[in-house]
Design an enzyme around this catalytic site. Structure first.
Site, short mmCIF file in Angstrom:
data_model
loop_
_atom_site.label_atom_id
_atom_site.label_comp_id
_atom_site.label_asym_id
_atom_site.label_seq_id
_atom_site.Cartn_x
_atom_site.Cartn_y
_atom_site.Cartn_z
CG ASP A 91 46.94 42.09 47.18
OD1 ASP A 91 46.47 42.87 46.33
OD2 ASP A 91 46.33 41.09 47.62
CG ASP B 284 49.83 40.83 50.86
OD1 ASP B 284 50.51 40.41 49.89
OD2 ASP B 284 48.63 40.56 50.99
CG ASP C 250 50.33 35.52 50.64
OD1 ASP C 250 51.26 34.71 50.88
OD2 ASP C 250 49.20 35.47 51.16
#
Ligand code: TSJ
Length: 643
Positions: free
Chosen positions: A497, A499, A501
């Site tokens: 993703d 993001d 993380d």
């Protein structure tokens, strides 16, 4: 005057060609190409210093993303060029001349002082302003809008100084970004400072007050020391500098324990030879022979076979810098990153053989430890080969069972065409499995965060299911037994993703590859997939949907125009929000996808970042974060995430 304007028009048509096909001259028009303009200009000051003129080079990034390079050399020649009746400096900035046309000295220079670099930079800038301090006078000339002469050469006054000051501002209609990256410029200047000892490089960033100074009394020796600063060293840095048949050769090297990798960095006339060449070949031949001869003459092999080159290079960090006269300079390969000069091989191999043999003879204790270390490498290599052969003969090994569990393999056995997607999470893994091209694309989903492997022993790494699976899937061994030519995939693509993380997972995987499968990165097999940030779409009265995807704000604006009135925008927060069809179209299909290839531009900067950000020493990390992260920006980001 007639003559003057005629040739002036001719000159400008050359620069127009550069504007038409910029990539032909600087590689690309992205951030890479943008910074290339800086190197082109700085290299001239570096060459001037290399020839012994000036020992301070200052680079300043201004608020408007223009940039100034200043040196204390002799100053660019401003006298009138006989044939064209134009000032030499004007010609230098407006012709795609071959290097050396404006200076007759046969000195050794990187790109050649006043190669096409200065005119290419001028052609791609909204302004280029040059002040020269020379022969008691201050000269000034200015170009605007892609190299049009704006202020003809003038004398502004008198001076006792000497040197050149060039300020230019890259043209935002040419480059996809005109934002200079401080770290990238700092890395480049630091590298130049290592290669050009006793010259001071200063970097100022007026956008935020950042400053750095790079100065090395001992050049390559300090370069190797810094690369190895976080490792367990075996002995001191060995270094020498010598000139043979007009070839200056400077080498520094050091061995480390607990590191399977070899780091050999080579340069010719201050330019990094990323594909090696004759000098690297010579180095490898010479050092292999020196170590083997020493071992043999001192009965250290005890009847065992000779050490192979790779046994001798495990844990070795070496920097090689050659300076050759223009007359014997030959580069090969598509990107001209490989030295072809044959003499360089003989010169380097003889030099390193002689000097290192002498060093071993003088440092017996070190020599014995080194040979022991090389033999350990050899034994490990032989054991690994044996284990692999045995595994091949057994039918279904433990590894294959682990494999079949998680991996969705590709059908093809054309390993170089196959792609392994390492995907964040089982759910995105499932989508990727449906969206893949089953012939060439394999999917390996990860559950949760992988381990930080940076400070772990190989034993601990192998006990970890996730990494054991990755190692077995790639199928080319690991650590000192990693052999990139056996990889089952031409591309390893990390897909997470977009993001924090996801970014964390990327760094954990890259740390593992960097430490334990280094050549996978250095040979260009590791990529990060970049999913789009937005989908712009519209459904018409008949229920037909048109859509485009956007990776950045420029794409987004274009997308809005393309879809037209009534468009809707959805922002992708994760891979999981996409259907398999969308994931295929935007992120997996080679036709549309955006992949970032992971490269090592500056070995020292990568080594430092991995050691500091991924290593055991949390105090060091804290200090680094305090110095390098703007927490106001982080707060802003956190706000953004919350909303
Ligand atoms: F590329 C460039 F033109 F833009 C540029 C050149 C930019 C910068 C920042 C510096 C330079 C530059 C050029 N610094 N120093 C020189 N030196 C000469 O051009 C020079 C001076 C004297 C003589 C000579 O033979 O007397 C020859 C040269 C090539």
């Amino acid at each position: 005057m007639e003559n003057y304007s005629a040739s002036n028009i001719e000159l400008l048509s050359g620069l127009a060609g550069v504007r038409k096909r910029p990539a032909m001259y600087i590689g690309s028009t992205n951030s890479y190409g943008l910074h290339h303009l800086v190197w082109e200009i700085v290299d001239n000051s570096v060459d001037e210093a290399l020839n012994g003129f000036g020992n301070k080079i200052t680079v300043t990034i201004h608020k408007d993303n223009s940039i100034t390079v200043q040196d204390e050399g002799r100053g660019i020649p401003c006298d009138i060029h006989k044939q064209t009746k134009m000032p030499a400096i004007q010609l230098i900035f407006s012709t795609l001349h071959s290097g050396g046309k404006f200076n007759d000295s046969a000195y050794k220079s990187s790109a050649g002082l006043h190669g096409v670099g200065s005119s290419v930079t001028n052609a791609l800038s909204v302004f280029c302003d040059i002040t020269v301090y020379k022969d008691g006078k201050i000269y000034h000339i200015r170009f605007e809008n892609g190299g049009n002469l704006k202020v003809p050469l003038e004398v502004l006054g008198n001076t006792t100084k000497h040197g050149t000051v060039v300020t230019f501002k890259p043209d935002s209609t040419i480059f996809s970004t005109t934002e200079f990256n401080y770290d990238r410029i700092a890395d480049h200047l630091r590298e130049s400072a290592f290669l050009l000892k006793k010259v001071r490089f200063i970097l100022n960033d007026e956008r935020n007050g950042n400053k750095d100074e790079f100065y090395y009394e001992n050049g390559l020796k300090e370069y190797v020391e810094e690369i190895n600063q976080n490792k367990t060293k075996m002995g001191d840095v060995f270094d020498f500098e010598e000139t043979v048949s007009e070839i200056d050769c400077e080498i520094a090297l050091q061995y480390c324990y607990n590191d399977y990798n070899e780091t050999i960095r080579s340069y010719v006339n201050n330019v990094h030879t990323k594909d090696g060449g004759t000098h690297e070949v010579g180095f490898k031949i010479g050092i292999t022979k020196a170590v083997n001869d020493y071992a043999e003459n001192n009965n250290l092999l005890r009847g065992k076979s000779k050490l192979e080159g790779s046994d001798i290079r495990e844990g070795l960090t070496a920097v090689i810098s050659l300076r050759l006269p223009e007359s014997i300079l030959e580069f090969e390969g598509q990107t001209k990153g490989k030295l072809g000069t044959q003499q360089a091989q003989t010169v380097v191999s003889n030099l390193i053989y002689t000097k290192f043999s002498y060093y071993l003879a003088e440092n017996k204790e070190f020599a014995v430890r080194l040979i022991k270390k090389c033999q350990d490498s050899m034994n490990a290599r032989i054991a690994a080969r044996k284990a692999k052969e045995e595994a091949r003969t057994k039918k279904k090994s433990k590894e294959q069972i682990i494999l079949s569990d998680k991996l969705t393999p590709a059908q093809s056995k054309e390993y170089d065409k196959n792609e392994l997607f390492i995907v964040e999470g089982d759910s995105a893994g499932g989508t990727a499995k449906k969206g893949r091209n089953p012939k060439y694309q394999a999917i390996l989903p990860l559950r949760g965060k992988p381990l930080n492997t940076d400070s772990l022993t190989m034993e601990k790494i192998l006990q970890n299911q996730e990494f054991a699976t990755i190692i077995n899937t790639i199928g080319a061994g690991v650590g000192q037994n990693f052999d990139v030519s056996e990889s089952h995939y031409g591309k390893i693509i990390i897909m997470t993703d977009a993001d924090t993380d996801g970014a964390h997972i990327q760094t954990l995987l890259l740390t593992f590859f960097y430490n334990n499968m280094r050549s996978l990165i250095t040979e260009g097999h590791v990529y990060v997939a970049v999913p789009p940030l937005y989908r712009i779409y519209k459904t018409d009265s008949k229920g037909k949907t048109t859509e485009v995807y956007a990776w950045n704000d420029t794409d987004l604006e274009e997308g809005k125009k393309k879809i037209g009135a009534g468009y809707k925008i959805s922002r992708y927060k994760g891979l999981g929000e996409m259907s398999d069809k969308q994931l295929k179209e935007t992120t997996m299909d080679p036709k549309n996808r955006l992949l970032v290839q992971i490269k090592i531009d500056d070995p020292l900067s990568v080594e430092n970042k991995v050691a500091i950000l991924m290593g055991k020493d949390s105090d060091k990390r804290k200090k680094w974060l305090e110095q390098n992260v703007d927490f106001n920006e982080v707060d802003k980001f956190i706000e953004e995430v919350k909303h």
